[in-house]
Scaffold this motif. Structure first.
Motif, PDB file in Angstrom:
ATOM      1  N   ASP A  31       0.636  -1.443  -0.504  1.00 37.61           N
ATOM      2  CA  ASP A  31      -0.180  -0.042   0.194  1.00 37.61           C
ATOM      3  C   ASP A  31       1.145   1.205   0.188  1.00 37.61           C
ATOM      4  N   ILE A  32       1.317   2.282  -1.418  1.00 37.93           N
ATOM      5  CA  ILE A  32       1.433   3.232  -0.947  1.00 37.93           C
ATOM      6  C   ILE A  32       0.999   4.608  -1.289  1.00 37.93           C
ATOM      7  N   SER A  33      -0.591   4.421  -0.728  1.00 31.24           N
ATOM      8  CA  SER A  33      -1.562   5.179  -0.977  1.00 31.24           C
ATOM      9  C   SER A  33      -0.790   6.282   0.323  1.00 31.24           C
ATOM     10  N   LEU A  34      -1.251   7.707  -0.125  1.00 31.47           N
ATOM     11  CA  LEU A  34      -1.177   8.772   1.018  1.00 31.47           C
ATOM     12  C   LEU A  34      -2.263   8.912   2.414  1.00 31.47           C
ATOM     13  N   GLU A 376       1.125 -13.806 -12.956  1.00 31.58           N
ATOM     14  CA  GLU A 376       2.352 -12.873 -12.522  1.00 31.58           C
ATOM     15  C   GLU A 376       1.586 -11.542 -12.924  1.00 31.58           C
ATOM     16  N   GLN A 377       2.292 -11.060 -14.646  1.00 31.51           N
ATOM     17  CA  GLN A 377       1.424  -9.874 -15.400  1.00 31.51           C
ATOM     18  C   GLN A 377      -0.070  -9.481 -15.569  1.00 31.51           C
ATOM     19  N   ALA A 378      -0.872 -10.693 -14.504  1.00 33.01           N
ATOM     20  CA  ALA A 378      -2.403 -10.351 -14.554  1.00 33.01           C
ATOM     21  C   ALA A 378      -2.528  -9.312 -12.689  1.00 33.01           C
ATOM     22  N   LEU A 379      -1.349 -10.107 -11.721  1.00 31.18           N
ATOM     23  CA  LEU A 379      -1.525  -9.535 -10.764  1.00 31.18           C
ATOM     24  C   LEU A 379      -0.742  -7.811 -10.323  1.00 31.18           C
ATOM     25  N   VAL A 380       0.072  -7.949 -11.164  1.00 35.14           N
ATOM     26  CA  VAL A 380       1.039  -6.611 -11.118  1.00 35.14           C
ATOM     27  C   VAL A 380      -0.755  -5.901 -11.581  1.00 35.14           C
ATOM     28  N   ALA A 385      -3.965  -1.192  -9.233  1.00 36.06           N
ATOM     29  CA  ALA A 385      -5.168  -0.713  -9.325  1.00 36.06           C
ATOM     30  C   ALA A 385      -5.592  -0.839  -7.907  1.00 36.06           C
ATOM     31  N   ALA A 386      -4.629  -1.814  -7.013  1.00 36.24           N
ATOM     32  CA  ALA A 386      -5.361  -1.346  -5.833  1.00 36.24           C
ATOM     33  C   ALA A 386      -4.092  -0.055  -4.248  1.00 36.24           C
ATOM     34  N   GLN A 387      -3.709   0.655  -5.508  1.00 35.65           N
ATOM     35  CA  GLN A 387      -2.743   1.585  -4.869  1.00 35.65           C
ATOM     36  C   GLN A 387      -3.564   2.695  -4.575  1.00 35.65           C
ATOM     37  N   ASP A 388      -4.659   2.894  -5.558  1.00 34.51           N
ATOM     38  CA  ASP A 388      -5.873   4.225  -5.462  1.00 34.51           C
ATOM     39  C   ASP A 388      -4.650   5.297  -5.850  1.00 34.51           C
ATOM     40  N   ASN A 392      -2.798  10.216  -5.086  1.00 30.01           N
ATOM     41  CA  ASN A 392      -1.841  10.250  -4.661  1.00 30.01           C
ATOM     42  C   ASN A 392      -2.305  11.635  -5.958  1.00 30.01           C
ATOM     43  N   ARG A 393      -2.179  11.498  -7.541  1.00 25.93           N
ATOM     44  CA  ARG A 393      -2.008  12.313  -8.140  1.00 25.93           C
ATOM     45  C   ARG A 393      -2.130  13.492  -8.526  1.00 25.93           C
ATOM     46  N   TYR A 394      -3.826  12.909  -7.448  1.00 29.08           N
ATOM     47  CA  TYR A 394      -5.093  14.357  -7.633  1.00 29.08           C
ATOM     48  C   TYR A 394      -4.374  15.278  -6.384  1.00 29.08           C
TER      49      TYR A 394
END
Length: 418
Positions: A31-34, A376-380, A385-388, A392-394
Motif C-alpha cells: 500500500d503506497i497510498s497517502l 504474474e502480469q495480471a497480478l501486477v 489498481a489497488a494502490q489508489d 496520490n496524483r490528485y
C-alpha cells in the motif's frame, strides 16, 4: 498433453482472483497510498478536520481527563490561540499534538499505582517509519511547530531549515530509487509522504510567512508532479521484476526461490493461506538515538546540494548506475528468514507467490505451470489498481481553482483554555 503456447496457456479470471485473494488475506499486497490523515489536514477541509478532532476529544474524555488535556495543551501552545493553526502544516502539527496529549492522559490513568508501560515513541508517522530520514524530518518539524507558531520569526527560521533538509533528502531518495535500483513499496510511500508535507511547508512559507518568492510553491508542485509520473512507471516495472508465482504441486523456480529468500514456511494444508512472511527491518531503535545523528548528517549533506540544483530535479537525466546493478543481490540479503512448520500432505507441494522481497505466501492454488507468467502480469495490474494512485496524483494535480483556494487558507485556531 498440455498446450503451452503463450497465446493459449492463459489462466482463468477465477485463478487470478483466487491468488490475489490469497495475497490480500495474507496482507502482502503493498500500500503506497497517502495516509488519510495527510489528505484530510493538507486539504481545503483542514480547519474542519482539526475542529472535529478537538470536539471528539472533548466529548470522549471524562471531565478530569479533559481538564488535564486542556492544561497541557495551553502549556504547550503558550496560550489559547495559534496563528494559522486551522490550516495546512500547522493544523497537521496540532492534530499530532492532540493525539500525543490524549494518549498521555489515558496512559497516566491506566498506570496509576503500577509501572509505566506506555511507549512514548511511536514507530510510524503517517504510515512511514519514523526511524527513516524522511520520517524523522517530518516528525521533528511537526513536534516543534505548535510551540512557535505564534512567533513569525522563529517559525520562518525553523520552517526554512526543515524545508531544506526535506528537499535534499527527497532528491537523494528519488535518485536512489531511479538510478540505484532502491525501489520498493516502502520507498514509494516515504517519497509520497515527504513530498506532500514538503509542498505544504512551502505553501506556508510563501503565502503566510512571505519568506520565499511568489510562485515557489507552484514550481515545487509541478516538480513533484513530474517526479510522481516517473516513479509510478519505475514502480510498475519493479513489480513486474519481483512478482513470481509457482503453482501448487510444482517445484519453485529459481526466480521465485531467490525473491522469497528460499525461506518461505509451509503450514498444514487444511488452510488456503499457509504462511505470511512480511514486513521490513525491525525499527526497534528509539528516535532519541536516531534523531541527532540523522540531523547532523543531513545538515552536512545540505551544503553539498546548494551549488548546482536544476530547476526541475525530477526531469529525466542520465543514470549514474547501469541497469545491471546488484540491487537484486542486496534485496535478497535483507529478506527475513521465517521459521515455522514445514509439514504438508503427502504427495502434495504448496505453491509460492512472491510480491516483492519479504512479502511472500505459500498457497494451494492449482493451475497449469505454463500459466504462471500470465498470472504474474495480471497480478501486477491488480496490485497497481489497488494502490489508489489517482488520489496520490490528485494531491499534486488538483485544479487551478482548488490550488488557489489552498493558497488563500489563513485561519487561526482558538480554544477555550481553563
Amino acid at each position: 498433453m498440455i498446450v503451452t503456447g503463450s497465446s493459449l496457456c492463459l489462466p482463468s479470471p477465477a485463478t487470478v482472483q483466487e491468488l490475489f485473494s490469497v495475497a490480500r488475506d495474507a496482507s502482502i499486497i503493498p500500500d503506497i497510498s497517502l495516509d488519510p490523515i495527510l489528505t484530510s489536514f493538507l486539504s481545503l477541509d483542514s480547519s474542519e478536520a482539526l475542529q472535529h478532532q478537538y470536539t471528539f476529544l472533548e466529548r470522549s474524555l471524562r471531565e478530569e481527563q479533559w481538564r488535564t488535556f486542556s492544561l497541557s495543551l495551553t502549556a504547550h501552545l503558550g496560550g489559547s490561540r495559534v496563528t494559522y493553526g486551522g490550516v495546512g502544516v500547522i493544523a497537521l502539527a496540532l492534530s499530532m499534538l492532540f493525539d500525543v496529549l490524549a494518549q498521555q492522559v489515558n496512559a497516566q490513568e491506566s498506570n496509576v499505582g503500577g509501572p509505566s508501560t506506555h511507549s512514548t515513541q511511536a514507530q510510524k508517522i503517517f504510515g512511514i517509519n519514523m526511524s527513516s530520514r524522511i520520517g524523522w524530518i517530518i516528525y521533528s518539524f511537526l513536534q516543534q511547530i505548535p510551540a512557535i507558531a505564534n512567533n513569525q520569526e522563529k517559525i520562518a527560521e525553523t520552517t526554512e531549515l526543515y524545508d531544506n533538509l526535506l528537499k535534499h533528502e527527497l532528491l537523494d531518495h528519488f535518485e536512489r530509487m531511479i538510478t540505484k535500483k532502491r525501489m520498493s513499496s516502502e520507498s514509494m510511500q516515504q517519497w509520497l509522504t515527504g513530498s506532500a508535507v514538503h509542498l505544504h511547508m512551502r505553501i506556508h512559507q510563501q503565502v503566510r510567512l512571505h519568506s520565499v518568492p511568489s510562485g515557489s510553491a507552484e514550481s515545487l508542485r509541478l516538480s513533484y508532479k513530474t517526479g510522481l509520473f516517473r516513479l509510478v512507471q519505475s514502480y510498475t516495472a519493479y513489480l513486474r521484476r519481483n512478482i513470481h508465482e509457482t503453482e501448487a504441486g510444482g517445484s519453485p523456480g529459481p526466480q521465485a526461490e531467490a525473491a522469497s529468500g528460499r525461506s518461505q514456511t509451509t503450514a498444514n494444508t487444511s488452510s488456503k493461506i499457509k504462511v505470511t512472511c512480511l514486513g521490513g527491518k525491525n525499527s526497534s531503535e528509539s528516535l532519541d538515538n536516531v534523531g541527532p545523528s540523522i540531523l547532523n548528517d543531513m545538515l552536512n549533506d545540505t551544503t553539498r546540494h546548494n551549488s548546482n540544483e536544476s530547476s526541475d530535479p525530477f526531469l529525466p537525466h542520465a543514470t549514474k548506475e547501469s541497469e545491471g546493478s546488484t540491487a537484486g543481490t542486496a534485496a535478497r540479503k535483507t529478506v527475513n528468514n521465517c521459521n515455522g512448520d514445514s509439514r504438508h500432505e503427502e504427495g502434495s507441494r504448496l505453491g509460492l507467490l512472491v510480491v516483492e522481497p519479504q512479502r511472500n505466501v505459500s498457497h494451494n492454488v492449482h493451475h497449469h505451470p505454463c500459466e504462471s507468467p500470465a498470472i504474474e502480469q495480471a497480478l501486477v495490474t491488480r496490485i497497481i489498481a489497488a494502490q489508489d494512485l489517482q488520489r496520490n496524483r490528485y494531491f499534486f494535480l488538483n485544479s487551478e481553482r482548488v490550488y488557489r483556494s489552498l493558497l488563500r487558507q489563513k485561519k487561526d485556531f482558538a480554544f477555550n483554555s481553563l
